[in-house]
Design an enzyme around this catalytic site. Structure first.
Site, mmCIF file in Angstrom:
data_model
loop_
_atom_site.group_PDB
_atom_site.id
_atom_site.type_symbol
_atom_site.label_atom_id
_atom_site.label_comp_id
_atom_site.label_asym_id
_atom_site.label_seq_id
_atom_site.Cartn_x
_atom_site.Cartn_y
_atom_site.Cartn_z
ATOM 1 N N GLU A 153 46.248 45.608 0.141
ATOM 2 C CA GLU A 153 45.071 45.312 1.221
ATOM 3 C C GLU A 153 45.409 44.018 1.942
ATOM 4 O O GLU A 153 44.593 43.291 2.375
ATOM 5 C CB GLU A 153 43.573 45.161 0.344
ATOM 6 C CG GLU A 153 43.862 44.819 -1.066
ATOM 7 C CD GLU A 153 42.332 44.714 -1.881
ATOM 8 O OE1 GLU A 153 41.497 45.275 -1.107
ATOM 9 O OE2 GLU A 153 42.336 44.287 -2.922
ATOM 10 N N ASP B 253 39.685 45.183 3.301
ATOM 11 C CA ASP B 253 40.309 43.884 3.257
ATOM 12 C C ASP B 253 41.676 44.100 4.046
ATOM 13 O O ASP B 253 42.127 43.117 4.845
ATOM 14 C CB ASP B 253 40.849 43.748 1.610
ATOM 15 C CG ASP B 253 39.790 42.835 1.112
ATOM 16 O OD1 ASP B 253 38.984 41.937 1.796
ATOM 17 O OD2 ASP B 253 39.443 43.101 -0.158
ATOM 18 N N HIS C 47 33.790 43.463 -7.124
ATOM 19 C CA HIS C 47 32.688 43.251 -6.266
ATOM 20 C C HIS C 47 31.294 43.885 -6.660
ATOM 21 O O HIS C 47 30.397 43.684 -6.258
ATOM 22 C CB HIS C 47 32.919 43.899 -4.934
ATOM 23 C CG HIS C 47 34.310 43.244 -4.059
ATOM 24 N ND1 HIS C 47 34.223 41.841 -4.044
ATOM 25 C CD2 HIS C 47 35.140 43.688 -3.656
ATOM 26 C CE1 HIS C 47 35.402 41.569 -3.382
ATOM 27 N NE2 HIS C 47 36.096 42.840 -3.171
HETATM 28 C C1 3PY Z 1 38.640 47.193 0.471
HETATM 29 O O1 3PY Z 1 38.535 48.060 1.139
HETATM 30 O O2 3PY Z 1 39.018 46.229 0.603
HETATM 31 C C2 3PY Z 1 38.592 47.617 -0.959
HETATM 32 O O3 3PY Z 1 38.671 46.834 -1.908
HETATM 33 C C3 3PY Z 1 37.583 48.745 -1.206
HETATM 34 O O4 3PY Z 1 36.811 48.708 -2.326
HETATM 35 MG MG MG Z 2 39.200 45.043 -1.190
#
Ligand code: 3PY
Ligand code: MG
Length: 265
Positions: free
Chosen positions: A151, A177, A46
Site C-alpha cells: 500500500e 493507502d 483501524h
Molecule cells: C487500504 O485501502 O489502505 C486498506 O488498508 C484497506 O483496509
Molecule cells: Mg491501509
C-alpha cells in the site's frame, strides 16, 4: 468447520470472498459469518477490537462455520503469533514495504524452519482439532496464511521480492493507502490511473511467485471486477459500511414514502 479450510481452498486455486469487521463486536462478526462468507477479517489495525474481543470474535466466526482472519496493527508482529494462537487462520499485516518487513512478518507467523513462531496454541488446537505438536507444527505452517499488505510506492517497487519471500503466502492490496501514498497525500481515488496500473502490477507480482493475489474492496461490484482481473482473495465492504448503507437505504425509502426528506419523520 474443517481445520485450515481457507488455506486449503486458496492453495487449490479457488477464489474466496471475505467479510470485514471493524466494530469490535463478536456478535457482528458472527452474524456476517453466518450469512455465508467463507472468511471474516477482524480488523485490529483501524477497527475497534481489543484482545478479549478478538478471542471471542475468532471463536464466534469459527463456530459459525467460517474462517477467522485478523489484520494486526502496524508493525505489531507480537499480535501475529498471538492471534494465530487464539485460532485465527490467516493474518493480514499492513504496510509491508520491503523484504525485511516481509521476513519479520513471516518469522512471527511460521514455525521453524520457515520462521520463529513461538509454540503455545491451546485455543487454536482446541478449534482446529487437537493434534500432537509434531503434527500441528507443519500443519499450521501450511494451514495458516500470511497476507502482506502492499500500500505504498516502496512496497509497489518491492512487490515481486516481497511475494517471493519464504513464508509469505499472499499479497493483499490496500487501495486507499496506495492511492493516498501514490498521490503524495493529494487524493484518495482508488480509480486513478496510477492506482489501477499498480493493482495489475501487484496482482502479477503475486502470481509470478505462485502466491495468492488479494485486495480490499468496498462493495460486491468492485469485488467481482477484481476477480475478473485475477484476484482470488477479495474482501467485500465492512460492518460499518454495511450498517450505514442499509440504514441510509431504509431512511430514504421512508422519506420517499412520506414525500419529504429525512426531516419528515
Ligand atoms: C487500504 O485501502 O489502505 C486498506 O488498508 C484497506 O483496509
Ligand atoms: Mg491501509
Amino acid at each position: 468447520m474443517a481445520a485450515f479450510a481457507l488455506a486449503g481452498r486458496l492453495r487449490a486455486g479457488e477464489t474466496v470472498f471475505s467479510g470485514w469487521c471493524m466494530m469490535g463486536s463478536p456478535i457482528v462478526a458472527e452474524t456476517i459469518a453466518r450469512e455465508g462468507f467463507a472468511a471474516v477479517v477482524l480488523d485490529a489495525q483501524h477497527g475497534l477490537w481489543d484482545t478479549a474481543g478478538l478471542v471471542a470474535g475468532i471463536g464466534a466466526v469459527h463456530h459459525a462455520g467460517s474462517t477467522a482472519m485478523v489484520r494486526v496493527p502496524l508493525n505489531d508482529f507480537a499480535l501475529v503469533s498471538r492471534a494465530l494462537d487464539f485460532g485465527a487462520e490467516a493474518i493480514i499485516a499492513p504496510m509491508i514495504n520491503n523484504t525485511n518487513d516481509a521476513r519479520q512478518f513471516a518469522s512471527a507467523a511460521k514455525y521453524p524452519p520457515l520462521g520463529e513462531r513461538s509454540f503455545g496454541p491451546p485455543r487454536a488446537t482446541m478449534l482446529q482439532g487437537q493434534m500432537p505438536a509434531t503434527d500441528y507444527l507443519p500443519a499450521a505452517n501450511t494451514g495458516t496464511l500470511t497476507l502482506a499488505m502492499i500500500e505504498t510506492p516502496e512496497a509497489l517497487a518491492n512487490a515481486e521480492a516481497i511475494a517471493a519471500t519464504p513464508g509469505i503466502d499472499a499479497l493483499f492490496i490496500g487501495p486507499y493507502d496506495l492511492s493516498t501514498s501514490l498521490s503524495a497525500g493529494k487524493a484518495q481515488d482508488i480509480n486513478a490511473p496510477e492506482v489501477d496500473r499498480a493493482i495489475d502490477t501487484i496482482c502479477a507480482a503475486a502470481l509470478k511467485a505462485s502466491k495468492i493475489p488479494g485486495i480490499y474492496c468496498r462493495d460486491a461490484g468492485r469485488a467481482l471486477d477484481m476477480v475478473k482481473r485475477g484476484f482470488r482473495f477479495v474482501t467485500v465492504g465492512s460492518d460499518f459500511s454495511l450498517v450505514r448503507e442499509s440504514v441510509a437505504a431504509s431512511l430514504k425509502t421512508l422519506a420517499v414514502a412520506r414525500g419529504g426528506t429525512k426531516d419528515a419523520f
